[in-house]
Design an enzyme around this catalytic site. Structure first.
Site, PDB file in Angstrom:
ATOM      1  N   ASP A 187      -0.341 -21.581  23.563  1.00  0.00           N
ATOM      2  CA  ASP A 187      -1.059 -21.786  24.667  1.00  0.00           C
ATOM      3  C   ASP A 187      -0.913 -20.458  25.558  1.00  0.00           C
ATOM      4  O   ASP A 187      -0.562 -19.520  25.123  1.00  0.00           O
ATOM      5  CB  ASP A 187      -0.104 -22.800  25.655  1.00  0.00           C
ATOM      6  CG  ASP A 187      -0.794 -23.333  26.985  1.00  0.00           C
ATOM      7  OD1 ASP A 187      -1.842 -23.004  27.131  1.00  0.00           O
ATOM      8  OD2 ASP A 187      -0.212 -24.048  27.581  1.00  0.00           O
TER       9      ASP A 187
ATOM     10  N   ASP B 202      -6.490 -27.122  30.969  1.00  0.00           N
ATOM     11  CA  ASP B 202      -5.722 -28.152  31.961  1.00  0.00           C
ATOM     12  C   ASP B 202      -6.585 -28.851  32.773  1.00  0.00           C
ATOM     13  O   ASP B 202      -6.950 -28.595  33.982  1.00  0.00           O
ATOM     14  CB  ASP B 202      -4.945 -27.162  32.693  1.00  0.00           C
ATOM     15  CG  ASP B 202      -3.783 -26.450  32.025  1.00  0.00           C
ATOM     16  OD1 ASP B 202      -3.808 -27.044  30.707  1.00  0.00           O
ATOM     17  OD2 ASP B 202      -3.169 -25.523  32.131  1.00  0.00           O
TER      18      ASP B 202
END
Lengths: 533, 930
Positions: B529, B604
């Site tokens: 990430d 996200d």
């Protein structure tokens, strides 16, 4: 696939009963209770009755029945279930999908008959462990249940005591209410003559003060006359007056002759007698100009007294504060004016004190003072009685609140009231105060966080007292207010055994208490209820 | 996950501020640049279409067998550029433009092309003083080089396919010395400066010297409080492409926007600059986490692709409209045209023109350049359960139990950043994960797996082994003054390893060895990430552009960083198994070529219906540019989904390539069984449909790996002549044979599905109802409906015995769904291997079979006779849709002789079910219907 076919259609179940071994044949995965539906030689009808198939299609690894009943021993049907006998432990049903999936599900290993998984039969061991744990649990439950009886007893006693206390308080309250009323009357009766006497005293003082003031004024006037009368001829003339431009009635900066004549009432000059009327029109300006002191107050003492009382509540008179002693007591601020007046006679501090020390009010005469003292005592008595009433009232309220709480069917949770229990983790100290709140405090500095206030019992319908819910705690960033669910389990001791935060700001606490211990069944019963054998 | 934690800390520090601001609801646009705020974009965009100032100097032309070079002269400043033209194998033309003599080298993107692309001979067909004509092969493919102004036209016969620099927007800011070294304050406020450049040219043609004037932001640029020192000055490049006859263009992900790209006239261009965008907005061209500079154009005749190989910040302007037919006076009217203009901050112009002509050709062409999708382990195509965070080992065990108790399969459980010891990756939190191997063994016993997060920001802490090794080896990215660059991220102060350095990547890969990554086991995989890279206190939440990767500025390599992180991580997983096991690595950031290293997801997103809808065009766009293993956080990352949204998201996610539920730390739990038995059942059913289809998904990924065709396809890819399909992005195809149109509206009672294909038929996979193609079909839906259709003419293999995990289903039998076309034919494939090693490649251990139904005979034949793989799987059932009732069915299998097969026929639905052919999936067989 061929392997599957080679395997026995029927499994041999070893059944132990009354010490004798009996072999009962039934298709793999069928519980004893359904054995009669699976008769070899006869066509098989799906248990939902939807269709009938030849018996060789039972457990042939192809799903024919919608309800999955033709494949109790294979994974062919999506909704089937497989029965493991688990001799030595408890029997179980597992979903068909767990047959031959390489994972040992049945402790008797019967679910993995063709997957290559090497499973050990662990039923005996599990059975032993379970018996041990059941025994232990039974022990705990038994002792816990005994403790619970004690708790119930104590709670009952406590509840009764509280009831008695409440009754007592209530009767005390009644008495106090009557007393308060009686004392109120006494107070009012005593205050009546006091008020009159004080007014009298005040009036006399007013008159006396007025007299003094007039005398002072006269003296000032005489002084002024002498001062204005420059040539000391006993007259104040226009010219003499004109040399005092500050007396200019229209304050335009020049005191003209006409204006001066006007001040002298049209005359060219005035003697001391005639000056009296001139004085009244010029004294304001004259005194302002000639004295550094402020002019004499014009307020009446009564007004002063009221101001004195009110200026504590406001800051309209900051100069008063400046002039007052620093050790003045703060707690007088709430007192009402009358009280103020009584407790602190005007002589002690009035504004005029600054300029007129001699003008303080004389103390009350003996008779008045007697009346004041008597009224004060009546007030004190009344206040005290009222306070006592309030206290009793508070106690009644808190008792009623406590009595009103749902402490369980037999008030067995009452002992938790006003207690707190803590659990220390690596980072935090968690604190549960039942029926009040849950909180969390960092071990190494930082302030306490409210994890919820007592909400309600929140267990499942048939066991509502198994769970407590605390909510409306401190709010979370982008989230809800913190809340805590407390799960109660039976234990001999009252302890918080664990805390966790499964979701952000939603806490879970495990709490053991004897209060949830159920009456234990006999050990035999407990074991028998769980095993087929 | 992204920066809410940072926000939280920040807000706590400034309580008063937080109260006045309230909750931050959506992207803070002011954190990110518009074109206007990006100095080079603003400079370049100020250049309007018109006559190009470049001319080709034909006397400099050199032609070797496969390479043509030619100098281009900027008439204004006399700077010379070098044009290189290549004809590449497979109908691709490469156009490279660099400065002829740059004062220092300009960055050329390495490691993205899988090889030096093989070339084919080119020849000059004609030449005069106006230009050169080159043959690009075929009968009549030609490249016209127009000298003055410089322009390239690609023609096929009389048809113009594509023009380069036809609008004269070629602009190449040559590297230059800074003249006025005393004046260091060249800020935007300072305004224009005296022209101090190229005095020698002034005498000749000095009429337009605009580009030579130092403009604002050329030598320094400030955004918010961040200063970009720009020691190399201006270096941007730009080129325009015209696509006559084109109205539909696609690609250039990643943007939260419709599949079909929009006109950017009057707005901002699409931006490609990998950024960690907090709570991104839908339907705008802002840059997101990844960038693939590939654009596809499509019309009923042709599909082409443009691959702009540049890793710097890039903006793409798209302008479509009607233009008069050039040179025609017959009044035949106007044709549509789309103009595309690329602008990059640094590097060179290196563009691959993929000439199709069919969509599948473009995919192959692009795959020949950047490689194909990594063939993932089968289990990674199953369901993934994630959350930020599963708190401790007991939590993991409880969730694992929960799936079994509710009989919902899953393969992977994920641990986000909280599992580490203070955000030190490769470590475990000592209190919450004291025995990681016990936990992993527990999962392995259930034949399940785990993923832990490993981010590329490294906590600056001398007692942390990873940090001290990187520091001592000098592997960190440096700031402009040569010291280690440091920025803020999850661990606080962090260093960023220089993943562009191959030595560094090798070292990083070695950290995944079982003895290096303590507590890891073979069922532990990785999630990268924050690899844009995300730097909380950096400009636009990323790294300073003047930070240094060896000799290159971050500016040059930015969009490559994420690719390199995933590359090194995947390499680590391969190495730890001795080269045997396929890796699985999920990355948030990506670039062209990232498909070779694993999966990506759309970052996200939020628990909103709009985000559910958007997951389709976002993954479709990625599929078009090679990245097939794409998914969106099921349920939405930020915020809390309502139950209906959650269920619908599971239903949609079950039919997208990467299927993972994930949630933000601050949201309530949402494991599938927390919403009552009805919803648990709905979610269970969606997940089970996924597991049943795993053989088909696996086959699709095998095909994607072999051929570069996308797994998730827009309808137009398979129906390129049907204009109705060109704008559809609420329905799509998985492979060729399944059409999915998930329900993405709240309270929906019905959806309108477009079924393409004139003369074709489609079968509802749940009801087996048959529908005609080339029409809009309205179907009523309930909460349990997932509209999915199987193409008539296809055969799909399913495994209908759904178990705890995909591994548990390894030996289970297949059910074949034969959907007949109107002519009574159908065809499909079956692929089987061990599901997790490279043996399919190294030892040819796999089964690849052709299934064909024709003339009432269904047969299985070997597509790859030189490969073999022993399988226990067999054929338990054959379901034939659109069938007629046979009299008898006979099975013939190799070595098994003949046997009769029982069957059932439903005359209402025309479904014929063959009961238990019971033949191994790996052998030849035929089923004859009489």
């Amino acid at each position: 696939m061929s392997l599957v076919k080679l395997l026995l259609l029927m499994s041999l179940a070893l059944v132990m009963r009354a010490g004798a071994a009996v072999e009962i044949q039934r298709p793999r995965g069928v519980p004893l209770s359904k054995r009669q539906f699976y008769e070899e030689e006869k066509p098989f009808t799906c248990l939902d009755g939807s269709r009938t198939i030849p018996f060789d299609r039972v457990n042939d690894d192809y799903c024919d029945c919608k309800d999955g009943s033709d494949e109790p021993g294979t994974a062919a049907c999506p909704n089937g279930s497989f029965h493991c006998t688990n001799a030595g432990f408890r029997p179980a049903f597992i979903p068909s999908s767990r047959i031959n999936d390489g994972i040992c599900d049945c402790c008797d290993t019967t679910d993995e008959y063709n997957s290559g998984a090497t499973c050990q039969n662990t039923c005996r061991e599990l059975g032993r462990k379970e018996r041990e744990s059941l025994q232990k649990m039974a022990e705990v439950t038994r002792e816990g249940f005994m403790l619970k009886q004690q708790l119930i007893h104590e709670a009952k006693k406590g509840q009764e005591e509280k009831q008695v206390k409440l009754t007592e308080f209530q009767s005390t309250k009644k008495g106090l209410e009557e007393k308060v009323e009686a004392l109120r009357t006494v107070k009012e009766i005593a205050e009546e003559p006091e008020k009159e006497a004080k007014e009298r005293h005040l009036k006399a003082w007013e008159e006396q003060k007025e007299l003094i003031r007039m005398e002072k004024d006269k003296a000032r006037m005489a002084e002024a006359f002498l001062e204005l009368d420059d040539d000391a001829d006993g007259y104040v003339s226009v010219a003499e007056l004109q040399s005092h431009p500050e007396l200019d009635p229209d304050s335009d900066g020049s005191l003209t002759e006409t204006e001066t004549q006007g001040l002298l009432g049209g005359a060219d000059k005035v003697d001391t007698t005639a000056f009296e009327s001139v004085w009244s029109s010029i004294k304001g300006k004259y005194l302002l100009e000639s004295q550094s002191d402020p002019p004499a107050p014009v307020e009446t003492p009564q007004e002063e007294a009221r101001d004195l009382g009110s200026d504590h509540d406001s800051d309209h008179y900051p100069e008063d504060y400046a002039g007052e002693d620093e050790d003045e007591e703060e707690d007088e601020e709430d007192d009402d004016p009358e009280e103020e007046e009584d407790k602190a006679p005007p002589t002690v501090r009035t504004p005029e004190k600054k300029e007129d020390d001699e003008m303080s009010m004389p103390p009350y005469d003996a008779e008045t003072q007697g009346l004041v003292d008597a009224a004060q005592k009546a007030r004190d008595d009344f206040d005290e009685a009222e306070r006592a009433l309030r206290e009793v009232d508070d106690q009644i309220k808190s008792l009623e609140k406590e009595i009103g709480f749902d402490f369980g069917p037999s008030a067995e949770f009452a002992y938790l009231y006003s207690q707190c229990y803590e659990l220390s983790t690596s980072e935090y100290v968690y604190r549960l105060c039942p029926f009040n709140r849950v909180s969390q405090k960092p071990k190494f500095g930082g302030s306490e966080t409210n994890l919820g206030l007592w909400g309600q019992w929140a267990g499942p319908e048939d066991n509502i007292y198994a769970v407590m819910k605390y909510d409306h705690g401190t709010g979370c960033w982008q989230g809800p207010n913190r809340s805590t669910t407390v799960k109660l389990t039976c234990g001999k001791e009252t302890v918080v055994t664990s805390t966790s935060e499964p979701s952000r700001c939603e806490y879970l606490m495990e709490f053991t208490t004897p209060a949830v211990c159920q009456e234990p069944p006999s050990l035999e019963e407990a074991l028998h209820g769980h095993t087929e054998l | 996950d992204i920066i809410p934690f940072f926000h939280r800390m920040y807000l706590q520090l400034t309580l008063v501020l937080s109260i006045s601001l309230g909750i931050i609801q959506a992207v803070d646009r002011s954190n990110f640049k518009t074109c206007e705020q990006s100095a080079f974009c603003s400079r370049q965009r100020a250049l309007r279409p018109g006559q190009s100032s470049y001319r080709a100097l034909l006397d400099t032309l050199e032609l070797s067998d496969s390479r043509l070079t030619l100098q281009l002269l900027n008439n204004n400043n006399k700077v010379r550029l070098l044009l290189e033209l290549y004809r590449l194998q497979g109908n691709i033309t490469r156009v490279k433009i660099n400065e002829l003599k740059p004062i220092k080298p300009r960055y050329e993107v390495p490691d993205v092309l899988i090889t030096d692309p093989p070339t084919e001979p080119m020849s000059v067909v004609a030449q005069d003083e106006r230009g050169v004509v080159l043959s690009l092969g075929g009968v009549d493919r030609r490249l016209y080089v127009n000298a003055q102004p410089f322009r390239l036209d690609i023609m096929e016969g009389p048809k113009l396919v594509l023009s380069i620099n036809s609008r004269g927007l070629l602009a190449f800011e040559q590297l230059r010395m800074r003249k006025d070294t005393n004046d260091q304050k060249d800020t935007e406020e300072a305004g224009k400066k005296e022209d101090t450049e190229k005095i020698e040219d002034k005498a000749s043609e000095g009429e337009e010297q605009e580009m030579e004037v130092d403009q604002p932001g050329m030598w320094e640029e400030t955004f918010k409080s961040h200063v970009d020192s720009k020691p190399n000055g201006p270096s941007s490049i730009s080129l325009d492409f015209s696509l006559p006859g084109v109205e539909h263009v696609y690609g250039i992900p990643e943007h939260a926007d419709s599949l079909r790209l929009k006109n950017t006239d009057g707005g901002d261009p699409y931006r490609l600059y990998n950024l960690d965008v907090f709570q991104y907005e839908l339907f705008n061209p802002m840059a997101l986490y990844g960038a693939v500079p590939v654009l596809l154009s499509h019309n009923t005749h042709r599909t082409t692709g443009l691959f702009w190989l540049n890793a710097a910040e890039t903006w793409v302007d798209i302008s479509s409209g009607q233009v008069g037919l050039c040179g025609r006076t017959d009044g035949s009217g106007e044709v549509p045209q789309t103009d595309v203009r690329w602008i990059s901050e640094s590097g060179i112009i290196d563009v691959f023109i993929m000439l199709g002509p069919r969509p599948a050709d473009v995919f192959s062409q692009y795959a020949s350049l950047t490689g194909t999708q990594a063939f993932p382990p089968l289990s990674s195509l199953a369901y993934h359960q994630s959350r930020w965070n599963y708190n401790d080992q007991e939590d993991v065990a409880a969730v694992d139990r929960g799936f079994d108790e509710h009989d919902i399969p899953y393969d992977f459980i994920w641990l986000d950043i909280e599992h580490t010891d203070g955000k030190r990756y490769f470590t475990w939190d000592k209190n919450n994960f004291p025995q990681p191997k016990d936990m992993l063994q527990g999962l392995m016993d259930k034949r399940r797996k785990m993923v832990t997060i490993v981010d590329p920001h490294i906590k600056v802490d001398s007692s942390y082994k990873i940090h001290s090794e990187i520091r001592s080896r000098g592997y960190y990215v440096k700031n402009k003054d040569g010291g280690d660059y440091e920025g803020w991220c999850w661990p606080g102060n962090a260093g960023y390893p220089d993943f562009t350095n191959p030595e560094m990547r090798t070292w990083w890969a070695s950290m995944f060895a079982y003895d290096q990554y303590e507590g890891s086991m073979e069922n532990l995989y990785t999630w990268n990430d924050m690899n844009e890279p995300s730097v909380f206190n950096g400009p636009e939440v990323t790294m300073l552009k003047d930070a240094l990767h060896g000799p290159w500025e971050h500016r040059d390599v930015h969009n490559l960083y994420g690719l390199y992180v995933q590359m090194a991580t995947a390499e680590g997983q391969i190495r730890r198994s001795g080269g045997l096991e396929r890796p699985f690595v999920l990355s948030r950031s990506f670039f062209a070529g990232s498909q070779r290293y694993g999966a990506v997801w759309t970052g996200d997103n939020s628990a909103e219906w709009g985000h559910l809808k958007m997951s389709i065009p976002m993954c479709l766009s990625l599929g078009l540019v090679g990245i097939s293993f794409c998914g969106a956080d099921v349920g939405g990352f930020f915020k809390t989904p309502g139950t209906e949204l959650l269920v619908r998201w599971y239903q949609a996610g079950a039919y997208q390539p990467f299927f993972r539920a994930h949630a933000h730390l601050d949201t309530p739990r949402r494991e599938p069984w927390l919403f009552g038995p009805d919803n648990t059942a709905l979610i269970r059913e969606a997940v089970r449909q996924r597991y049943a289809l795993l053989p088909y998904w696996y086959l699709q990924f095998y095909q994607a790996h072999r051929t570069g065709q996308p797994v998730m396809r827009p309808l137009w890819v398979e129906y390129p002549e049907d204009v109705t399909t060109f704008t559809i992005d609420d329905g799509y195809l998985i492979g060729r044979d399944l059409l999915v149109h998930p329900v993405t509206d709240e309270g929906s009672r019905g959806v309108t599905v477009y079924l393409p294909g004139n003369g074709e038929v489609w079968y509802d996979v749940h009801t087996f109802q048959r529908h005609d193609g080339a029409l809009h079909l309205h179907i009523p839906v309930t909460m349990s409906t997932i509209p999915v259709f199987q193409r008539g003419g296809s055969i799909i293999c399913r495994k209908n015995r759904i178990r705890r995990s995909s591994s548990c289903m390894e030996n289970d039998p297949f059910t074949l769904y034969v959907a007949l076309d109107p002519q009574g034919n159908a065809e499909g494939e079956l692929y089987v291997d061990d599901g997790h090693t490279f043996k399919h490649e190294t030892d040819r251990q796999f089964i690849h079979r052709r299934l064909r139904f024709t003339s009432n005979t269904l047969s299985s034949s070997d597509l790859s006779p030189d490969s073999q793989f022993p399988t226990a799987s067999w054929v338990e059932k054959v379901v034939i849709l659109g069938a007629q009732e046979p009299k008898a069915v006979t099975l013939t299998s190799s070595g098994g002789g003949e046997s009769s097969v029982e069957f059932e026929f439903d005359p209402v639905t025309l479904v014929l079910t063959l009961r238990k052919p019971d033949v191994n999936a790996g052998v030849d067989w035929t089923l004859q219907l009489q």
